[in-house]
Enzyme design. Structure first.
Site, mmCIF file in Angstrom:
data_model
loop_
_atom_site.group_PDB
_atom_site.id
_atom_site.type_symbol
_atom_site.label_atom_id
_atom_site.label_comp_id
_atom_site.label_asym_id
_atom_site.label_seq_id
_atom_site.Cartn_x
_atom_site.Cartn_y
_atom_site.Cartn_z
ATOM 1 N N ARG A 171 1.317 20.489 -4.938
ATOM 2 C CA ARG A 171 0.690 19.764 -6.055
ATOM 3 C C ARG A 171 0.532 18.273 -5.754
ATOM 4 N NH1 ARG A 171 3.310 24.083 -7.904
ATOM 5 N NH2 ARG A 171 5.216 22.981 -7.390
ATOM 6 N N GLU A 187 16.538 22.740 -4.317
ATOM 7 C CA GLU A 187 17.321 23.340 -5.400
ATOM 8 C C GLU A 187 17.441 24.851 -5.159
ATOM 9 O OE1 GLU A 187 15.520 22.811 -9.246
ATOM 10 O OE2 GLU A 187 17.349 23.353 -10.313
HETATM 11 O O1 LIG Z 1 13.297 17.128 -5.156
HETATM 12 P P1 LIG Z 1 13.333 18.490 -4.555
HETATM 13 O O2 LIG Z 1 14.572 19.266 -4.929
HETATM 14 O O3 LIG Z 1 13.140 18.480 -3.077
HETATM 15 O O4 LIG Z 1 12.154 19.351 -5.200
HETATM 16 C C1 LIG Z 1 10.874 18.829 -5.439
HETATM 17 C C2 LIG Z 1 9.821 19.677 -4.783
HETATM 18 O O5 LIG Z 1 9.894 21.017 -5.274
HETATM 19 C C3 LIG Z 1 8.602 21.437 -5.700
HETATM 20 O O6 LIG Z 1 7.857 21.967 -4.664
HETATM 21 P P2 LIG Z 1 8.162 23.351 -3.977
HETATM 22 O O7 LIG Z 1 9.092 23.133 -2.821
HETATM 23 O O8 LIG Z 1 8.599 24.333 -5.010
HETATM 24 O O9 LIG Z 1 6.792 23.738 -3.311
HETATM 25 P P3 LIG Z 1 5.274 23.836 -3.836
HETATM 26 O O10 LIG Z 1 4.849 22.442 -4.260
HETATM 27 O O11 LIG Z 1 4.529 24.271 -2.619
HETATM 28 O O12 LIG Z 1 5.230 24.807 -4.965
HETATM 29 C C4 LIG Z 1 7.957 20.138 -6.149
HETATM 30 O O13 LIG Z 1 6.543 20.263 -6.160
HETATM 31 C C5 LIG Z 1 8.461 19.145 -5.136
HETATM 32 O O14 LIG Z 1 7.646 19.117 -3.974
HETATM 33 N N1 LIG Z 2 13.251 22.825 -11.367
HETATM 34 C C1 LIG Z 2 12.192 22.487 -10.616
HETATM 35 N N2 LIG Z 2 10.965 22.480 -11.148
HETATM 36 C C2 LIG Z 2 9.909 22.141 -10.370
HETATM 37 N N3 LIG Z 2 10.004 21.820 -9.098
HETATM 38 C C3 LIG Z 2 11.218 21.824 -8.557
HETATM 39 N N4 LIG Z 2 11.639 21.534 -7.324
HETATM 40 C C4 LIG Z 2 12.948 21.710 -7.273
HETATM 41 N N5 LIG Z 2 13.425 22.086 -8.440
HETATM 42 C C5 LIG Z 2 12.359 22.162 -9.275
#
Ligand SMILES: O=P(O)(O)OC[C@H]1O[C@H](OP(=O)(O)OP(=O)(O)O)[C@H](O)[C@@H]1O
Ligand SMILES: Nc1ncnc2[nH]cnc12
Length: 163
Positions: free
Chosen positions: A51, A88
């Site tokens: 995103r 997470e």
């Molecule tokens: O602060 P953090 O614990 O590192 O988490 C934040 C990240 O998690 C989510 O992405 P995700 O890894 O789920 O991937 P995506 O954007 O491809 O869905 C979000 O869009 C951030 O990039």
């Molecule tokens: N709870 C949460 N929601 C969206 N993005 C995340 N990346 C890690 N934790 C998340």
């Protein structure tokens, strides 16, 4: 914003910003607000998959910054560097494309959500190891309970919303 319990695994409440991106007024409001907080010296946006790409591209097009995609593994044809980190929910890796950042460039890292900060910290490391100067980390939403800011110590963090 949509809250999805138990995604992608039990116990996690996933904050899904897809509805914000799909709404033309919300998207414009969010992108304009992110722009308001960018350092004046900004030259380049480092946008985090996935995103973050949408927000980063809107900022780059709207205000004439270049955009560098920081990608999940196996997507970039020529990789300059990679960093692995804990999320997470599990483990992940980000990769920097070759020849994307020039030493001394002022770079802002952009993503939708700051949670544990692992992703943003990895992004900052990639920028800094390439010689870039991280002038800020900009996100729409910060999940404060996960204290991502602590991992980004020394860098300017701008979040539009906090939960
Ligand atoms: O602060 P953090 O614990 O590192 O988490 C934040 C990240 O998690 C989510 O992405 P995700 O890894 O789920 O991937 P995506 O954007 O491809 O869905 C979000 O869009 C951030 O990039
Ligand atoms: N709870 C949460 N929601 C969206 N993005 C995340 N990346 C890690 N934790 C998340």
């Amino acid at each position: 914003m949509r809250e999805v319990p138990d995604f992608p695994q039990p116990g996690v409440v996933f904050r899904d910003l897809t509805p914000v991106l799909a709404d033309p007024d919300a998207l414009r409001t969010v992108v304009d607000a992110l722009q308001d907080k960018l350092a004046e010296s900004t030259q380049l946006i480092a946008a985090i998959e996935s995103r973050g790409f949408l927000l980063g591209a809107a900022l780059g097009y709207g205000w004439r910054y270049g955009v560098v995609p920081l990608r999940k593994p196996g997507k970039l044809p020529v990789v300059a560097d990679r960093v692995s980190y804990a999320l997470e929910y599990g483990e992940a890796t980000l990769e920097l494309p070759a020849d994307a950042i020039h030493p001394g460039q002022h770079v802002v890292v952009v993503d939708d959500v700051l949670a544990t900060g692992g992703t943003a910290e990895a992004a900052c490391q990639l920028v800094e190891r390439a010689g870039g100067i991280v002038t800020g980390v900009s996100v729409v939403l910060e999940i404060t309970a996960l204290d991502g800011r602590a991992r980004l110590a020394g860098r300017e963090v701008n979040a539009l919303l906090a939960v």
